[in-house]
Design an enzyme around this catalytic site. Structure first.
Site, PDB file in Angstrom:
ATOM      1  N   ASP A 119      45.737  41.973  29.921  1.00  0.00           N
ATOM      2  CA  ASP A 119      45.284  43.312  30.284  1.00  0.00           C
ATOM      3  C   ASP A 119      46.382  44.042  30.067  1.00  0.00           C
ATOM      4  OD1 ASP A 119      43.910  45.766  31.078  1.00  0.00           O
ATOM      5  OD2 ASP A 119      42.319  44.510  32.072  1.00  0.00           O
TER       6      ASP A 119
ATOM      7  N   ALA B 115      36.950  43.112  34.014  1.00  0.00           N
ATOM      8  CA  ALA B 115      37.476  41.737  34.162  1.00  0.00           C
ATOM      9  C   ALA B 115      38.181  41.116  33.039  1.00  0.00           C
ATOM     10  CB  ALA B 115      36.624  40.679  34.977  1.00  0.00           C
ATOM     11  N   LYS B 116      37.598  41.645  31.825  1.00  0.00           N
ATOM     12  CA  LYS B 116      37.996  41.301  30.338  1.00  0.00           C
ATOM     13  C   LYS B 116      37.951  39.849  30.341  1.00  0.00           C
ATOM     14  CE  LYS B 116      40.514  45.749  29.573  1.00  0.00           C
ATOM     15  NZ  LYS B 116      40.655  46.302  30.899  1.00  0.00           N
ATOM     16  N   ARG B 117      37.039  39.172  31.099  1.00  0.00           N
ATOM     17  CA  ARG B 117      36.889  37.630  30.925  1.00  0.00           C
ATOM     18  C   ARG B 117      36.574  37.466  29.349  1.00  0.00           C
ATOM     19  NH1 ARG B 117      39.166  38.655  35.241  1.00  0.00           N
ATOM     20  NH2 ARG B 117      38.532  37.640  37.085  1.00  0.00           N
TER      21      ARG B 117
END
Lengths: 310, 310
Positions: A119, B115-117
């Site tokens: 991120d 969460a940008k998983r």
């Protein structure tokens, strides 16, 4: 993030790469055991304790991972807890994750947190704080962290900065072990190279900023053992990075597939195996789960050391 | 992951896109308020409670986020808690994250978990379970989740599968708002296109598998409001995807920059603002933090609605 909890001052701790080299040479091992706890695969004696609540499952995960740590500690240099499996149980699962990390460090194992975080700006700093900064009175949860490179160089820098302050390491995703890695990572660029080689170039530049006394960098790379040719090419592009090589065992890679990753030194590559080690007992009904994991870890440690040529 | 806790049967709930369309039209709003709690920026009255332990900071985060939810609920269609800030406090922080998600849903807001998983196979399924599957007796933590696309299509499919079962949504990273997004996402491919356009093509294919009754897809895309030209191009490549547009406010983007994202309907794009809303009180010492956030949310809601042309 939390000023009273955050110590910005540099801590006098050897860098990740230097601690890794010491552990690899002492244990004659380049094995990392992945901790992927899954309720359906736990030994009966632990599943019996987990019936109704997330907290009970989390307790079973914690007991399982601590048992595995005990079993593999003589043969592995690090464990790699995959945080997704813990997060599936929510806050209770994260508590079990924290217990597992602390227990493994006490057992003398390095902890590579497999979280693949990525991120920007203040968000990346928050993730770095979560996994790579000390949690007084204790140290950081992880000695190293896997990070995703899709957001670019400025998304990696906050992690690198935390590593420099606290002696941590990074493993940047370059070429992942899954079949679908071709969709994005293998896209051909205008000069004919696949995208992952550009990412490797970026990782190598970052790696130059964080070379340990041993000559290896604290910025490593994830390269799937399922792509043997890419492993050899990646080694040339990132000569000082430690490679974390997943995909041996359940995913079909073999130690022989990754032999060329070791040309930068005995600690220049780590073979990671998860299910084939921690659930080894499931292949033999006579076997207890702990000795089962220990025996498979020993076997794989010896096999990898032999092919590494050191 | 935990069989007794996992309900595999499809739940009769409207799809994310359909629920979003209903909320956008009812509230005449395309505003998403990002919840990025940072200890140093909290109002004094909350900081006073948090002195020594991670648990106390987590309580302050939870109180802050619940106050913001109350303040912005009339003007926003969704909140977007950024899990990194909660994870920085460990398991206690994740508890505060869970409280925040539950509180926002009770307040009638959609929850987009930022969460940008991104991971493969069983790991991606574990992340999907963490954020998109019901947690009996409650629903899922999130109505939608941001996911990273670098690992390729097979890494997104487990998330999509969970969305289909439980009425969830995805926002796939395509072109992120940071300056460094050029390093990987803008690499020129052999046909001259930047990489992110290939990712947009992949996302559009996935989007076709999950079109809601409203005609929009449950597979959306993250496109930085800081790249106005990319926003317009992305709209053509992903005509049925809802865009999540971060970067307005503190990062320098304006609502006018993203007007062309709305051409597929009033709910076809969401403008996300975090710090400029939740810390609005810091610009005016006379202002209480809750009315400060409410007023800025209302102002931004009105401005975005006007430029959206609906």
């Amino acid at each position: 993030m939390a000023p009273e909890l955050d110590t910005r001052a540099a801590v006098e701790v050897a860098s990740f790469a230097d601690r890794l080299v010491e552990a690899v040479e002492r244990k004659r091992s380049q094995l990392v055991v992945g901790l992927d706890p899954v309720a359906e695969l736990l030994p009966m004696e632990l599943r019996g304790d987990a019936r109704t609540s997330r907290g009970q499952f989390a307790d079973a995960f914690s007991r399982f991972c601590r048992g595995i740590v005990d079993a593999v500690a003589p043969y592995a240099v690090a464990v790699k807890p995959q945080i997704a499996f813990f997060e599936a149980l929510g806050a209770e699962g994260v508590r079990a994750f924290e217990e597992t990390c602390a227990y493994a460090r006490q057992a003398g194992l390095l902890v590579i947190v497999d979280a693949k975080r990525g991120d920007i700006g203040s968000t990346a700093r928050a993730y770095a704080s979560a996994f790579l900064e000390p949690r007084p009175p204790e140290g950081p949860l992880g000695d190293a962290l896997t990070v995703n490179t899709y957001l670019g160089r400025d998304s990696i820098e906050p992690f690198l900065s935390a590593c420099k302050r606290h002696g941590g390491g990074l493993f940047c995703l370059v070429k992942t072990s899954n079949a679908g890695s071709i969709d994005v990572q293998d896209m051909a660029l205008s000069d004919g190279r696949p995208l992952w080689k550009i990412v490797a170039h970026m990782v190598n530049e970052l790696a130059q900023e964080a070379i340990g006394e041993c000559g290896l960098s604290n910025v490593g790379a994830v390269v799937g053992a399922t792509h043997p040719r890419a492993v050899a090419e990646a080694r040339k592009l990132m000569p000082q990075s430690v490679f974390l090589l997943p995909g041996v065992g359940a995913q079909g890679g073999t130690p022989a597939d990754v032999a060329r990753a070791f040309t930068s030194g005995p600690a220049s590559a780590l073979v990671s195996a998860s299910r084939s080690v921690i659930y080894a007992y499931r292949n033999d009904p006579e076997l207890d789960w702990r000795p089962g994991a220990g025996a498979e870890a020993k076997r794989l440690r010896d096999e990898v050391w032999a092919v590494s040529g050191w």
